[in-house]
Design a protein around this motif. Structure first.
Motif, mmCIF file in Angstrom:
data_model
loop_
_atom_site.group_PDB
_atom_site.id
_atom_site.type_symbol
_atom_site.label_atom_id
_atom_site.label_comp_id
_atom_site.label_asym_id
_atom_site.label_seq_id
_atom_site.Cartn_x
_atom_site.Cartn_y
_atom_site.Cartn_z
ATOM 1 N N VAL A 310 -3.307 -14.645 5.638
ATOM 2 C CA VAL A 310 -1.917 -14.809 5.380
ATOM 3 C C VAL A 310 -1.373 -13.560 4.508
ATOM 4 C CG1 VAL A 310 -1.672 -17.145 6.087
ATOM 5 C CG2 VAL A 310 -1.944 -16.550 3.774
ATOM 6 N N SER A 311 -0.395 -13.053 4.663
ATOM 7 C CA SER A 311 0.101 -11.955 3.931
ATOM 8 C C SER A 311 -0.188 -12.039 2.233
ATOM 9 C CB SER A 311 1.432 -11.365 4.251
ATOM 10 O OG SER A 311 2.499 -12.334 4.128
ATOM 11 N N ALA A 312 0.211 -13.534 1.934
ATOM 12 C CA ALA A 312 0.068 -13.681 0.359
ATOM 13 C C ALA A 312 -1.302 -13.721 -0.109
ATOM 14 C CB ALA A 312 0.688 -15.052 0.272
ATOM 15 N N ASP A 313 -2.137 -13.661 0.958
ATOM 16 C CA ASP A 313 -3.581 -13.499 0.213
ATOM 17 C C ASP A 313 -4.444 -12.301 0.544
ATOM 18 O OD1 ASP A 313 -3.775 -15.938 -0.424
ATOM 19 O OD2 ASP A 313 -4.744 -17.116 1.371
ATOM 20 N N ARG A 314 -3.210 -11.053 0.875
ATOM 21 C CA ARG A 314 -4.220 -9.792 1.188
ATOM 22 C C ARG A 314 -3.976 -9.100 -0.283
ATOM 23 N NH1 ARG A 314 -0.662 -8.933 6.443
ATOM 24 N NH2 ARG A 314 -1.614 -10.752 7.640
ATOM 25 N N LYS A 315 -4.976 -9.509 -1.024
ATOM 26 C CA LYS A 315 -4.966 -8.797 -2.399
ATOM 27 C C LYS A 315 -6.181 -8.064 -2.466
ATOM 28 C CE LYS A 315 -1.935 -12.431 -4.367
ATOM 29 N NZ LYS A 315 -2.362 -13.391 -5.116
ATOM 30 N N LEU A 316 -5.885 -6.624 -2.971
ATOM 31 C CA LEU A 316 -7.084 -5.740 -3.294
ATOM 32 C C LEU A 316 -6.925 -5.582 -5.027
ATOM 33 C CD1 LEU A 316 -7.057 -2.860 -0.892
ATOM 34 C CD2 LEU A 316 -8.876 -4.234 -1.481
ATOM 35 N N TYR A 317 -8.217 -5.440 -5.580
ATOM 36 C CA TYR A 317 -8.111 -5.033 -7.004
ATOM 37 C C TYR A 317 -9.260 -3.739 -7.012
ATOM 38 C CZ TYR A 317 -6.519 -9.867 -7.376
ATOM 39 O OH TYR A 317 -6.049 -11.220 -7.106
ATOM 40 N N VAL A 318 -8.586 -2.913 -7.990
ATOM 41 C CA VAL A 318 -9.552 -1.832 -8.294
ATOM 42 C C VAL A 318 -9.542 -1.852 -9.646
ATOM 43 C CG1 VAL A 318 -10.004 0.782 -7.992
ATOM 44 C CG2 VAL A 318 -8.600 -0.442 -6.179
ATOM 45 N N SER A 319 -10.741 -1.835 -10.174
ATOM 46 C CA SER A 319 -10.916 -1.628 -11.586
ATOM 47 C C SER A 319 -12.001 -0.468 -12.136
ATOM 48 C CB SER A 319 -11.635 -2.701 -12.206
ATOM 49 O OG SER A 319 -12.790 -3.386 -11.721
ATOM 50 N N SER A 320 -11.940 0.029 -13.355
ATOM 51 C CA SER A 320 -12.735 1.016 -13.821
ATOM 52 C C SER A 320 -13.096 0.451 -15.286
ATOM 53 C CB SER A 320 -12.165 2.289 -13.955
ATOM 54 O OG SER A 320 -11.153 2.289 -14.716
#
Ligand SMILES: Nc1ncnc2c1ncn2[C@@H]1O[C@H](COP(=O)(O)OP(=O)(O)OP(=O)(O)O)[C@@H](O)[C@H]1O
Ligand SMILES: [Mg+2]
Length: 404
Positions: A310-320
Protein backbone atom coordinates in the motif's frame (compact mmCIF):
# COMPACT_ATOMS: atom_id res chain seq x y z
CA UNK A 1 60.87 -6.35 -1.90
CA UNK A 2 64.42 -7.20 -1.25
CA UNK A 3 66.48 -4.50 0.35
CA UNK A 4 70.13 -3.99 0.95
CA UNK A 5 73.01 -3.49 -1.37
CA UNK A 6 74.45 -6.05 -3.74
CA UNK A 7 78.15 -6.72 -3.46
CA UNK A 8 79.03 -6.97 -7.10
CA UNK A 9 81.91 -7.34 -9.46
CA UNK A 10 85.08 -5.88 -8.00
CA UNK A 11 83.39 -5.44 -4.59
CA UNK A 12 84.79 -7.03 -1.45
CA UNK A 13 82.27 -8.57 0.90
CA UNK A 14 84.11 -9.18 4.21
CA UNK A 15 82.11 -12.36 4.79
CA UNK A 16 81.98 -13.66 1.23
CA UNK A 17 84.79 -12.47 -1.01
CA UNK A 18 83.55 -12.12 -4.59
CA UNK A 19 85.94 -13.49 -7.15
CA UNK A 20 85.89 -13.25 -10.90
CA UNK A 21 84.58 -16.59 -12.17
CA UNK A 22 87.21 -19.00 -13.34
CA UNK A 23 87.16 -20.25 -16.88
CA UNK A 24 84.43 -22.90 -17.01
CA UNK A 25 83.89 -26.06 -18.90
CA UNK A 26 81.22 -25.54 -21.60
CA UNK A 27 78.89 -28.28 -22.76
CA UNK A 28 80.78 -28.39 -26.03
CA UNK A 29 83.76 -29.43 -23.98
CA UNK A 30 85.62 -26.18 -24.75
CA UNK A 31 86.49 -23.57 -22.10
CA UNK A 32 84.32 -20.46 -21.99
CA UNK A 33 85.82 -17.35 -20.40
CA UNK A 34 84.01 -15.89 -17.35
CA UNK A 35 82.51 -12.85 -19.10
CA UNK A 36 81.33 -14.90 -22.05
CA UNK A 37 79.83 -17.47 -19.71
CA UNK A 38 78.03 -14.74 -17.73
CA UNK A 39 76.68 -13.36 -21.02
CA UNK A 40 75.30 -16.80 -21.89
CA UNK A 41 73.74 -17.16 -18.48
CA UNK A 42 71.89 -13.88 -18.78
CA UNK A 43 71.01 -14.34 -22.47
CA UNK A 44 69.22 -17.57 -21.72
CA UNK A 45 66.89 -15.66 -19.39
CA UNK A 46 63.75 -14.15 -20.94
CA UNK A 47 63.70 -11.33 -18.34
CA UNK A 48 65.53 -8.14 -19.18
CA UNK A 49 68.85 -8.07 -17.32
CA UNK A 50 71.15 -5.09 -17.51
CA UNK A 51 73.55 -2.92 -15.55
CA UNK A 52 74.36 0.74 -15.98
CA UNK A 53 77.13 2.86 -14.56
CA UNK A 54 76.57 6.10 -12.65
CA UNK A 55 76.35 8.03 -15.92
CA UNK A 56 73.58 5.74 -17.11
CA UNK A 57 75.81 3.89 -19.63
CA UNK A 58 75.10 0.22 -20.19
CA UNK A 59 77.81 -2.01 -18.75
CA UNK A 60 75.87 -5.23 -19.17
CA UNK A 61 72.78 -6.23 -21.15
CA UNK A 62 71.25 -9.52 -22.16
CA UNK A 63 69.63 -10.55 -25.43
CA UNK A 64 66.12 -9.66 -24.20
CA UNK A 65 67.24 -6.04 -23.63
CA UNK A 66 69.00 -5.88 -27.01
CA UNK A 67 65.86 -7.21 -28.75
CA UNK A 68 63.74 -4.41 -27.29
CA UNK A 69 66.34 -1.77 -28.22
CA UNK A 70 66.56 -3.29 -31.72
CA UNK A 71 70.29 -3.85 -31.55
CA UNK A 72 72.96 -6.33 -30.43
CA UNK A 73 74.06 -6.72 -26.84
CA UNK A 74 77.62 -5.46 -27.46
CA UNK A 75 76.24 -2.38 -29.28
CA UNK A 76 74.46 -1.37 -26.09
CA UNK A 77 77.60 -1.34 -23.96
CA UNK A 78 78.83 2.20 -23.29
CA UNK A 79 75.61 3.78 -24.61
CA UNK A 80 72.84 5.48 -22.63
CA UNK A 81 69.07 5.38 -23.19
CA UNK A 82 69.33 8.81 -24.81
CA UNK A 83 71.42 7.25 -27.63
CA UNK A 84 68.38 5.26 -28.69
CA UNK A 85 65.11 6.45 -30.09
CA UNK A 86 63.23 6.33 -26.75
CA UNK A 87 60.62 8.94 -25.80
CA UNK A 88 62.19 11.71 -23.69
CA UNK A 89 59.95 11.09 -20.65
CA UNK A 90 60.99 7.43 -20.52
CA UNK A 91 64.70 8.33 -20.77
CA UNK A 92 64.18 10.79 -17.90
CA UNK A 93 62.24 8.24 -15.80
CA UNK A 94 64.97 5.57 -16.18
CA UNK A 95 67.63 8.14 -15.32
CA UNK A 96 65.68 9.19 -12.21
CA UNK A 97 65.32 5.57 -11.11
CA UNK A 98 69.06 4.99 -11.58
CA UNK A 99 69.96 8.08 -9.57
CA UNK A 100 67.53 7.11 -6.83
CA UNK A 101 69.28 3.75 -6.39
CA UNK A 102 72.70 5.41 -6.41
CA UNK A 103 71.64 7.95 -3.77
CA UNK A 104 69.65 5.64 -1.50
CA UNK A 105 71.88 2.55 -1.76
CA UNK A 106 68.63 0.59 -1.64
CA UNK A 107 66.85 -1.72 -4.04
CA UNK A 108 64.13 0.01 -6.03
CA UNK A 109 61.06 -1.94 -7.14
CA UNK A 110 58.84 -0.36 -9.77
CA UNK A 111 55.60 -2.25 -10.33
CA UNK A 112 54.86 -0.75 -13.74
CA UNK A 113 57.21 1.09 -16.08
CA UNK A 114 56.46 2.09 -19.64
CA UNK A 115 58.96 1.22 -22.33
CA UNK A 116 58.66 1.91 -26.05
CA UNK A 117 60.71 -0.56 -28.07
CA UNK A 118 62.65 0.12 -31.28
CA UNK A 119 59.58 -0.73 -33.37
CA UNK A 120 57.42 1.73 -31.42
CA UNK A 121 55.54 -0.99 -29.50
CA UNK A 122 54.68 -0.15 -25.93
CA UNK A 123 55.71 -2.56 -23.17
CA UNK A 124 54.93 -2.59 -19.47
CA UNK A 125 57.86 -3.66 -17.36
CA UNK A 126 58.09 -4.64 -13.71
CA UNK A 127 61.58 -3.79 -12.61
CA UNK A 128 63.88 -4.19 -9.67
CA UNK A 129 67.09 -2.16 -9.55
CA UNK A 130 69.90 -2.89 -7.12
CA UNK A 131 73.05 -0.93 -6.31
CA UNK A 132 76.39 -2.68 -6.98
CA UNK A 133 78.86 -1.56 -4.32
CA UNK A 134 82.55 -0.86 -4.62
CA UNK A 135 84.88 -2.04 -1.86
CA UNK A 136 84.68 1.42 -0.24
CA UNK A 137 80.87 1.34 -0.06
CA UNK A 138 80.28 3.67 -2.99
CA UNK A 139 78.10 2.62 -5.90
CA UNK A 140 79.76 1.65 -9.14
CA UNK A 141 76.80 0.35 -11.08
CA UNK A 142 73.09 -0.31 -10.91
CA UNK A 143 72.02 -3.83 -11.72
CA UNK A 144 68.46 -4.36 -12.95
CA UNK A 145 66.10 -7.13 -13.84
CA UNK A 146 62.79 -6.43 -15.53
CA UNK A 147 59.87 -8.68 -16.42
CA UNK A 148 57.73 -7.80 -19.40
CA UNK A 149 54.18 -7.74 -18.01
CA UNK A 150 52.58 -6.35 -21.20
CA UNK A 151 50.42 -9.43 -21.82
CA UNK A 152 49.02 -9.24 -18.27
CA UNK A 153 48.38 -5.50 -18.58
CA UNK A 154 46.60 -6.01 -21.89
CA UNK A 155 44.42 -8.70 -20.34
CA UNK A 156 43.60 -6.38 -17.42
CA UNK A 157 42.73 -3.59 -19.86
CA UNK A 158 40.58 -5.94 -21.90
CA UNK A 159 38.70 -6.99 -18.75
CA UNK A 160 38.25 -3.35 -17.75
CA UNK A 161 37.04 -2.50 -21.26
CA UNK A 162 34.50 -5.34 -21.17
CA UNK A 163 33.35 -4.24 -17.72
CA UNK A 164 32.89 -0.69 -19.00
CA UNK A 165 30.93 -1.92 -22.03
CA UNK A 166 28.65 -3.98 -19.81
CA UNK A 167 28.24 -1.14 -17.34
CA UNK A 168 27.37 1.20 -20.20
CA UNK A 169 24.85 -1.22 -21.69
CA UNK A 170 23.23 -1.59 -18.30
CA UNK A 171 23.15 2.22 -17.83
CA UNK A 172 21.46 2.73 -21.19
CA UNK A 173 18.80 0.13 -20.29
CA UNK A 174 18.39 1.71 -16.88
CA UNK A 175 17.98 5.18 -18.39
CA UNK A 176 15.43 3.98 -20.92
CA UNK A 177 13.38 2.79 -17.92
CA UNK A 178 13.82 6.23 -16.35
CA UNK A 179 13.21 8.15 -19.58
CA UNK A 180 9.54 8.91 -18.94
CA UNK A 181 10.15 10.39 -15.53
CA UNK A 182 13.25 12.26 -16.68
CA UNK A 183 11.15 13.93 -19.38
CA UNK A 184 8.75 14.94 -16.63
CA UNK A 185 11.67 16.19 -14.52
CA UNK A 186 12.69 18.42 -17.44
CA UNK A 187 9.17 19.54 -18.24
CA UNK A 188 8.63 20.99 -14.78
CA UNK A 189 11.38 23.63 -14.92
CA UNK A 190 10.62 24.36 -18.58
CA UNK A 191 6.96 25.04 -17.78
CA UNK A 192 8.01 27.22 -14.85
CA UNK A 193 10.46 29.15 -17.06
CA UNK A 194 7.74 29.75 -19.65
CA UNK A 195 5.16 31.03 -17.18
CA UNK A 196 7.74 33.20 -15.37
CA UNK A 197 8.91 34.71 -18.67
CA UNK A 198 5.28 35.45 -19.62
CA UNK A 199 4.71 37.07 -16.22
CA UNK A 200 7.83 39.21 -16.63
CA UNK A 201 6.60 40.39 -20.03
CA UNK A 202 3.25 41.33 -18.49
CA UNK A 203 4.98 43.30 -15.70
CA UNK A 204 7.14 45.11 -18.24
CA UNK A 205 4.03 46.18 -20.16
CA UNK A 206 2.91 48.27 -17.15
CA UNK A 207 3.57 52.02 -17.23
CA UNK A 208 5.64 51.76 -14.08
CA UNK A 209 6.95 48.20 -13.99
CA UNK A 210 7.94 46.88 -10.58
CA UNK A 211 11.60 46.18 -11.30
CA UNK A 212 12.20 44.33 -8.03
CA UNK A 213 9.43 41.91 -8.89
CA UNK A 214 10.93 41.40 -12.33
CA UNK A 215 14.37 40.74 -10.82
CA UNK A 216 12.79 38.07 -8.60
CA UNK A 217 11.12 36.50 -11.61
CA UNK A 218 14.40 36.46 -13.53
CA UNK A 219 16.14 34.83 -10.56
CA UNK A 220 13.49 32.09 -10.60
CA UNK A 221 14.08 31.61 -14.29
CA UNK A 222 17.83 31.22 -13.75
CA UNK A 223 17.23 28.70 -10.93
CA UNK A 224 14.82 26.61 -13.02
CA UNK A 225 17.12 26.71 -16.00
CA UNK A 226 19.99 25.45 -13.85
CA UNK A 227 17.80 22.64 -12.55
CA UNK A 228 16.91 21.55 -16.09
CA UNK A 229 20.59 21.80 -17.03
CA UNK A 230 21.57 19.56 -14.11
CA UNK A 231 19.07 16.89 -15.15
CA UNK A 232 20.33 16.96 -18.75
CA UNK A 233 23.96 16.86 -17.62
CA UNK A 234 23.19 13.95 -15.29
CA UNK A 235 21.63 12.00 -18.15
CA UNK A 236 24.45 12.83 -20.53
CA UNK A 237 27.06 11.73 -18.02
CA UNK A 238 25.30 8.39 -17.61
CA UNK A 239 24.88 7.87 -21.35
CA UNK A 240 28.42 8.87 -22.22
CA UNK A 241 30.74 5.99 -22.90
CA UNK A 242 33.93 6.79 -21.10
CA UNK A 243 36.86 4.94 -19.65
CA UNK A 244 36.76 4.50 -15.90
CA UNK A 245 37.94 7.72 -14.26
CA UNK A 246 38.94 7.52 -10.61
CA UNK A 247 38.87 10.80 -8.74
CA UNK A 248 38.19 11.90 -5.16
CA UNK A 249 34.43 11.74 -4.78
CA UNK A 250 32.11 12.87 -1.99
CA UNK A 251 29.67 9.98 -1.67
CA UNK A 252 26.92 12.22 -0.27
CA UNK A 253 27.23 14.41 -3.33
CA UNK A 254 26.76 11.34 -5.57
CA UNK A 255 23.72 10.27 -3.55
CA UNK A 256 22.29 13.80 -3.91
CA UNK A 257 22.71 13.74 -7.70
CA UNK A 258 21.11 10.31 -7.98
CA UNK A 259 18.15 11.33 -5.87
CA UNK A 260 17.52 14.24 -8.25
CA UNK A 261 17.57 11.85 -11.21
CA UNK A 262 15.18 9.29 -9.70
CA UNK A 263 12.90 11.77 -7.92
CA UNK A 264 10.12 11.69 -10.50
CA UNK A 265 10.37 7.94 -10.85
CA UNK A 266 9.86 7.55 -7.13
CA UNK A 267 6.95 10.00 -7.22
CA UNK A 268 5.32 8.03 -10.04
CA UNK A 269 5.76 4.84 -8.02
CA UNK A 270 4.27 6.56 -4.97
CA UNK A 271 7.42 5.85 -2.95
CA UNK A 272 9.11 8.16 -0.50
CA UNK A 273 12.84 8.34 0.05
CA UNK A 274 14.49 9.31 3.31
CA UNK A 275 18.18 10.09 3.48
CA UNK A 276 20.44 9.87 6.50
CA UNK A 277 23.83 11.02 5.33
CA UNK A 278 26.72 11.32 7.75
CA UNK A 279 28.38 14.71 7.31
CA UNK A 280 32.09 15.19 6.63
CA UNK A 281 32.82 11.67 5.35
CA UNK A 282 36.24 11.17 3.79
CA UNK A 283 36.21 11.24 0.02
CA UNK A 284 36.47 7.97 -1.85
CA UNK A 285 38.58 7.38 -4.92
CA UNK A 286 35.94 6.39 -7.43
CA UNK A 287 34.34 6.78 -10.81
CA UNK A 288 31.45 9.14 -10.12
CA UNK A 289 29.24 7.88 -12.96
CA UNK A 290 29.67 4.25 -11.99
CA UNK A 291 28.76 5.00 -8.38
CA UNK A 292 25.64 6.79 -9.61
CA UNK A 293 24.83 3.71 -11.65
CA UNK A 294 25.11 1.43 -8.61
CA UNK A 295 22.87 3.68 -6.53
CA UNK A 296 20.24 4.08 -9.26
CA UNK A 297 20.14 0.31 -9.70
CA UNK A 298 19.70 -0.30 -5.99
CA UNK A 299 17.06 2.41 -5.59
CA UNK A 300 15.07 1.22 -8.60
CA UNK A 301 15.23 -2.39 -7.44
CA UNK A 302 14.07 -1.34 -3.97
CA UNK A 303 11.26 0.68 -5.47
CA UNK A 304 10.25 -2.27 -7.69
CA UNK A 305 10.18 -4.63 -4.70
CA UNK A 306 7.58 -2.42 -3.00
CA UNK A 307 5.22 -2.27 -5.97
CA UNK A 308 2.57 -4.39 -4.25
CA UNK A 309 2.73 -2.46 -0.96
CA UNK A 310 0.00 0.00 0.00
CA UNK A 311 1.38 3.44 -0.83
CA UNK A 312 1.97 4.42 2.82
CA UNK A 313 4.40 1.47 3.06
CA UNK A 314 6.51 2.27 0.01
CA UNK A 315 9.45 3.70 1.90
CA UNK A 316 13.08 3.71 0.88
CA UNK A 317 16.00 4.74 3.08
CA UNK A 318 19.43 5.69 1.85
CA UNK A 319 22.18 6.19 4.39
CA UNK A 320 25.89 6.81 4.40
CA UNK A 321 28.23 6.42 7.33
CA UNK A 322 31.78 5.68 8.32
CA UNK A 323 32.06 1.90 8.51
CA UNK A 324 34.57 -0.36 10.20
CA UNK A 325 38.23 0.26 9.35
CA UNK A 326 37.22 3.72 8.17
CA UNK A 327 35.47 2.41 5.05
CA UNK A 328 32.48 4.29 3.74
CA UNK A 329 29.29 2.28 4.20
CA UNK A 330 26.22 3.01 2.10
CA UNK A 331 22.88 1.29 2.62
CA UNK A 332 19.73 1.26 0.46
CA UNK A 333 16.90 -0.22 2.50
CA UNK A 334 13.36 -0.95 1.35
CA UNK A 335 10.15 -2.38 2.76
CA UNK A 336 9.46 -4.69 -0.17
CA UNK A 337 8.89 -8.42 -0.50
CA UNK A 338 12.46 -9.24 0.51
CA UNK A 339 14.66 -11.95 -1.01
CA UNK A 340 14.17 -15.71 -0.46
CA UNK A 341 17.13 -17.00 1.62
CA UNK A 342 18.31 -19.24 -1.26
CA UNK A 343 18.51 -16.28 -3.61
CA UNK A 344 20.54 -13.92 -1.40
CA UNK A 345 23.72 -14.80 -3.31
CA UNK A 346 22.10 -15.69 -6.63
CA UNK A 347 20.64 -12.20 -7.12
CA UNK A 348 24.16 -11.02 -7.98
CA UNK A 349 24.62 -13.60 -10.75
CA UNK A 350 24.23 -12.30 -14.31
CA UNK A 351 20.80 -12.92 -15.86
CA UNK A 352 19.13 -13.82 -12.58
CA UNK A 353 15.84 -11.99 -12.58
CA UNK A 354 12.38 -12.58 -11.18
CA UNK A 355 10.91 -9.73 -13.21
CA UNK A 356 9.02 -10.34 -16.43
CA UNK A 357 11.10 -7.77 -18.30
CA UNK A 358 14.22 -7.81 -16.15
CA UNK A 359 17.57 -8.47 -17.75
CA UNK A 360 19.05 -9.59 -14.45
CA UNK A 361 22.16 -7.55 -15.14
CA UNK A 362 21.70 -4.67 -12.70
CA UNK A 363 23.18 -6.28 -9.59
CA UNK A 364 25.82 -8.26 -11.49
CA UNK A 365 27.14 -5.00 -12.94
CA UNK A 366 26.92 -3.29 -9.52
CA UNK A 367 29.05 -6.10 -8.06
CA UNK A 368 31.69 -5.74 -10.75
CA UNK A 369 31.79 -1.98 -10.25
CA UNK A 370 32.19 -2.32 -6.50
CA UNK A 371 34.97 -4.88 -6.70
CA UNK A 372 36.81 -2.73 -9.27
CA UNK A 373 36.65 0.02 -6.64
CA UNK A 374 38.13 -2.24 -3.98
CA UNK A 375 34.78 -2.40 -2.22
CA UNK A 376 32.04 -4.97 -1.74
CA UNK A 377 28.28 -5.22 -2.17
CA UNK A 378 25.97 -7.57 -0.32
CA UNK A 379 22.30 -8.07 0.47
CA UNK A 380 20.39 -9.03 3.59
CA UNK A 381 16.74 -9.22 4.51
CA UNK A 382 15.55 -6.76 7.13
CA UNK A 383 14.35 -8.05 10.48
CA UNK A 384 10.82 -6.83 9.92
CA UNK A 385 10.27 -6.40 6.23
CA UNK A 386 12.08 -5.86 2.93
CA UNK A 387 15.74 -6.03 2.00
CA UNK A 388 18.84 -3.91 2.48
CA UNK A 389 21.70 -3.65 0.03
CA UNK A 390 24.94 -2.38 1.50
CA UNK A 391 28.19 -1.49 -0.12
CA UNK A 392 31.53 -0.39 1.24
CA UNK A 393 34.19 1.69 -0.40
CA UNK A 394 37.70 2.22 0.89
CA UNK A 395 38.17 5.85 1.92
CA UNK A 396 40.55 7.76 -0.39
CA UNK A 397 44.22 7.40 0.45
CA UNK A 398 44.60 11.17 0.80
CA UNK A 399 41.93 11.04 3.53
CA UNK A 400 40.59 14.36 2.27
CA UNK A 401 37.17 15.39 3.49
CA UNK A 402 34.63 17.54 1.71
CA UNK A 403 33.92 20.94 3.20
CA UNK A 404 30.67 20.76 5.13
N1 LIG B 1 15.48 -4.73 -3.20
C1 LIG B 1 15.17 -5.95 -3.63
N2 LIG B 1 14.22 -6.67 -2.98
C2 LIG B 1 13.90 -7.91 -3.37
N3 LIG B 1 14.46 -8.53 -4.42
C3 LIG B 1 15.40 -7.87 -5.13
C4 LIG B 1 15.80 -6.56 -4.76
N4 LIG B 1 16.76 -6.17 -5.63
C5 LIG B 1 16.93 -7.18 -6.48
N5 LIG B 1 16.13 -8.20 -6.20
C6 LIG B 1 16.06 -9.48 -6.92
O1 LIG B 1 17.27 -9.67 -7.64
C7 LIG B 1 16.99 -9.86 -9.02
C8 LIG B 1 18.13 -9.35 -9.82
O2 LIG B 1 18.22 -7.94 -9.74
P1 LIG B 1 18.95 -7.16 -10.89
O3 LIG B 1 18.91 -5.72 -10.57
O4 LIG B 1 20.27 -7.79 -11.12
O5 LIG B 1 18.09 -7.48 -12.18
P2 LIG B 1 16.64 -7.00 -12.50
O6 LIG B 1 16.25 -5.85 -11.65
O7 LIG B 1 15.76 -8.21 -12.45
O8 LIG B 1 16.81 -6.56 -14.01
P3 LIG B 1 17.66 -5.33 -14.55
O9 LIG B 1 18.81 -5.93 -15.29
O10 LIG B 1 16.71 -4.61 -15.41
O11 LIG B 1 18.13 -4.52 -13.39
C9 LIG B 1 15.66 -9.17 -9.25
O12 LIG B 1 14.97 -9.69 -10.37
C10 LIG B 1 14.93 -9.50 -7.94
O13 LIG B 1 14.42 -10.79 -7.97
MG1 LIG C 1 17.62 -4.14 -11.40
Amino acid sequence: MVSGAFQGRGGVDPGRPVQEPEAREGHSGGAIQGAAFLQQVIDINSSLIFAKDCQGRFTLANQAVADLYGTKTDHLIGKTDADFNLPGDQVAAFRRANLHVIDSLQDLFIAEELFTDAKGNIHWLQTVRRPVLNGDGTVSEVLASATDITARKQKERQIEHERNELAHLSRVTMLSELAGSLAHELNQPLTAILSNAQAALRFLAHDHPDLEEIVDILRDIVRDDKRAGEVIEGMRALLRKTETRYEPVDINDVIGTVVKLVRSDLLNAGASLTMALAPGLPRVKADRVQLQQVLINLIMNGCGAMRDNVSADRKLYVSSELGESDDILVCVKDQGHGIPADDLKRVFKPFFSTKPNGMGLGLAVCCKIMSAHGGALWAANNARRGASFRFTLPAGSDGSRPVT
